[in-house]
Design an enzyme around this catalytic site. Sequence first.
Site, short mmCIF file in Angstrom:
data_model
loop_
_atom_site.label_atom_id
_atom_site.label_comp_id
_atom_site.label_asym_id
_atom_site.label_seq_id
_atom_site.Cartn_x
_atom_site.Cartn_y
_atom_site.Cartn_z
N GLY A 166 -24.26 3.25 -2.47
CA GLY A 166 -25.23 3.67 -3.47
C GLY A 166 -24.79 4.90 -4.25
CE LYS A 167 -18.51 6.81 -2.73
NZ LYS A 167 -17.69 7.45 -1.70
CE1 TYR A 202 -3.14 -2.92 0.31
CE2 TYR A 202 -3.46 -2.45 2.63
CZ TYR A 202 -3.75 -3.20 1.52
OH TYR A 202 -4.65 -4.24 1.61
CG LEU A 245 -22.37 -2.88 -1.43
CD1 LEU A 245 -21.78 -3.96 -0.52
CD2 LEU A 245 -23.73 -3.33 -1.96
CG PHE A 300 -13.37 -1.09 -4.45
CD1 PHE A 300 -12.76 -1.77 -3.40
CD2 PHE A 300 -12.81 -1.19 -5.72
CE1 PHE A 300 -11.62 -2.55 -3.62
CE2 PHE A 300 -11.68 -1.96 -5.95
CZ PHE A 300 -11.09 -2.64 -4.90
N GLY A 301 -16.98 1.09 -1.84
CA GLY A 301 -17.88 2.26 -1.69
C GLY A 301 -19.15 2.12 -2.51
CG LEU A 324 -18.95 0.17 2.77
CD1 LEU A 324 -18.64 1.66 3.00
CD2 LEU A 324 -20.45 -0.08 2.91
CB SER A 333 -13.62 -4.71 -0.38
OG SER A 333 -12.33 -4.27 -0.72
P1 NAP Z 1 -14.65 -0.66 1.37
O1 NAP Z 1 -15.45 -0.44 2.60
O2 NAP Z 1 -15.19 -1.60 0.38
O3 NAP Z 1 -14.37 0.71 0.62
C1 NAP Z 1 -13.93 1.83 1.32
C2 NAP Z 1 -14.09 3.05 0.44
O4 NAP Z 1 -15.48 3.31 0.20
C3 NAP Z 1 -13.55 4.29 1.12
O5 NAP Z 1 -12.17 4.43 0.89
C4 NAP Z 1 -14.40 5.38 0.47
O6 NAP Z 1 -13.85 5.63 -0.81
C5 NAP Z 1 -15.76 4.69 0.32
N1 NAP Z 1 -16.57 4.86 1.53
C6 NAP Z 1 -16.28 4.41 2.77
N2 NAP Z 1 -17.23 4.74 3.65
C7 NAP Z 1 -18.19 5.38 2.95
C8 NAP Z 1 -19.42 5.95 3.32
N3 NAP Z 1 -19.82 5.90 4.60
N4 NAP Z 1 -20.15 6.55 2.35
C9 NAP Z 1 -19.72 6.58 1.08
N5 NAP Z 1 -18.53 6.08 0.67
C10 NAP Z 1 -17.77 5.46 1.60
O7 NAP Z 1 -13.22 -1.13 1.90
P2 NAP Z 1 -11.78 -1.10 1.16
O8 NAP Z 1 -11.18 0.27 1.34
O9 NAP Z 1 -11.86 -1.65 -0.19
O10 NAP Z 1 -11.02 -2.13 2.07
C11 NAP Z 1 -10.84 -1.86 3.44
C12 NAP Z 1 -9.49 -2.34 3.88
O11 NAP Z 1 -9.40 -3.74 3.64
C13 NAP Z 1 -8.29 -1.75 3.16
O12 NAP Z 1 -7.87 -0.50 3.65
C14 NAP Z 1 -7.26 -2.81 3.41
O13 NAP Z 1 -6.73 -2.66 4.73
C15 NAP Z 1 -8.08 -4.09 3.32
N6 NAP Z 1 -8.05 -4.69 1.96
C16 NAP Z 1 -7.39 -5.86 1.79
C17 NAP Z 1 -7.33 -6.46 0.56
C18 NAP Z 1 -6.58 -7.75 0.41
O14 NAP Z 1 -6.29 -8.15 -0.72
N7 NAP Z 1 -6.24 -8.42 1.49
C19 NAP Z 1 -7.97 -5.89 -0.55
C20 NAP Z 1 -8.70 -4.72 -0.35
C21 NAP Z 1 -8.73 -4.13 0.91
P3 NAP Z 1 -14.11 7.00 -1.62
O15 NAP Z 1 -14.21 8.10 -0.62
O16 NAP Z 1 -12.94 7.09 -2.51
O17 NAP Z 1 -15.38 6.76 -2.34
#
Ligand code: NAP
Length: 345
Positions: A242-243, A53, A240, A237-238, A235, A233
């Site tokens: 709905g945005k 990262y 879910l 990637f966000g 959500l 993930s």
């Molecule tokens: P996620 O919950 O699917 O996506 C998070 C993203 O969604 C945020 O960066 C933000 O992006 C948006 N978001 C978050 N809360 C929101 C809300 N309340 N309303 C609207 N948009 C919102 O999780 P993820 O970031 O993909 O993954 C979380 C963590 O899991 C990572 O930081 C990492 O530590 C780990 N991970 C691991 C792997 C692996 O291969 N092991 C892969 C992926 C992730 P925007 O503001 O840009 O929209």
Amino acid sequence: MEYNYLGKTDLKVSKICLGTMTWGQQNTELEGHEQLDYAIGRDINFIDTAEMYSVPANPNTYGSTEKIIGTWINKRKNRSEIVLATKAAGKAEWLKHIRNTPNFSKKQLTEALENSLKRLQTDYIDLYQLHWPERPTNFFGVLDYIHKSEDIGTPFEEILETLQSFIGEGKIRHFGISNETPYGMHQYLLQAEKRDLPRVVSIQNPYSLINRTFEIGLSEMAIREKVGLLAYSPLAFGVLSGKYLNGQKPENARITLFPNFSRYNDELSTKATQRYVDLALSHGLTPTQMALAFVNQRDFVTSNIIGATTMAQLKENIDSIDIKLSESILKEIDIIHHQIPNPAP
Ligand code: NAP
């Protein structure tokens, strides 16, 4: 906050884990520190990062997230109060900038660990994870297994011996796997038992309303073998939240910035997302709250790894711990799931 034991260890981790992979690109060091302070104030003790990262991975920002966490640990002097998880990258031809293509040989894992320890400004990692398998198998959006090669790369027992030496040196406390399959989990457990080597404590795989593939072959193993899921993930990637519905491209949001991140927004995923968004709203919940509460409530989940780029998102996401979905909402979720199963594996 709620807490669970990590595998069969005596280490208690918060049900919400703070994901960090946007720090160093979408988020600055200062913003990362603000998120850490706030999360700790909300009784989160579990932080997840990776050598690779921030994302999207590139040579200029490799290691930047660990560095941000390291300066915070150094500033707050609270290392013993947090459970710190990081990861060594698996094999990937597109990651030439990481040791000219990473693998899990002792030489490479040793180099990866030493560099993570330096960047994180600590002398031990609580949970050292293998980010994705070295052998060719199905992960990162690939649902079906296609057999490509007999070669699995570094044998499971050799990886376990390396991890045992790290534990012996006090550099890691436990190890976990990530993006693994039932075969992989089975092999780690079997080889550890046969040879008295370290037992895997967790599996970090994707899990969300639109990707419940974990339930097919891994949830039973997670519960019976006490190798709980660290759900990433949640959500999608966000998506879910709905945005992105109705063709919206919110400014500075991940998929607007990086359209190559297309894992969660094809036509079927969008259709399922619309159904989940409508369901949440009809019950007076935000779509984000419902999506995260769903993950929090699954009995095979040890911790839900949230991600946020703003403080408002972080607050909403942590607040999901206080939302309990009723049996009737869960039934409605399952109806959508059975009609559109796992559109984004
Ligand atoms: P996620 O919950 O699917 O996506 C998070 C993203 O969604 C945020 O960066 C933000 O992006 C948006 N978001 C978050 N809360 C929101 C809300 N309340 N309303 C609207 N948009 C919102 O999780 P993820 O970031 O993909 O993954 C979380 C963590 O899991 C990572 O930081 C990492 O530590 C780990 N991970 C691991 C792997 C692996 O291969 N092991 C892969 C992926 C992730 P925007 O503001 O840009 O929209």
